[in-house]
Design a protein around this motif. Structure first.
Motif: not given
Length: 89
Positions: A7-13, A22-33
């Motif tokens: 999450i820290d790396a994604m926010a910085a990039d 964090k919201a983007a990562l959790e959305s990605f994981l939810k949609n993949v699952a």
């Protein structure tokens, strides 16, 4: 790398807040699952693909007693790395 480091790396990039990352990562994981739960496949060109496959029932052994046990069939998630990911390792 753990989830908070990602999450820290994604926010910085991306130049966004940690909350947005964090919201983007959790959305990605939810949609993949969700897609895998419906028996689908998720493919990210260059990175890799996730799919669900059946693992057949089989016999195993209890390591403590040596007794034969039955292991039930189940569905498992498989990941196959894409060319860009494999080439970068």
């Amino acid at each position: 790398m753990n989830k908070s480091e990602l999450i820290d790396a994604m926010a910085a990039d991306a130049g966004v807040s940690k909350a947005a990352a964090k919201a983007a990562l959790e959305s990605f994981l939810k949609n993949v699952a969700g897609a895998l739960g419906k028996g689908g496949r998720v493919s990210l060109v260059g990175f890799g693909s996730w799919s669900v496959s059946e693992r057949a029932a089989r016999e195993g052994r209890n390591p403590q007693t040596g007794a034969t046990i039955k292991i039930a069939a189940k569905k498992v998630v498989k990941f196959k790395a894409g060319a860009e990911l494999e080439g970068g390792l």
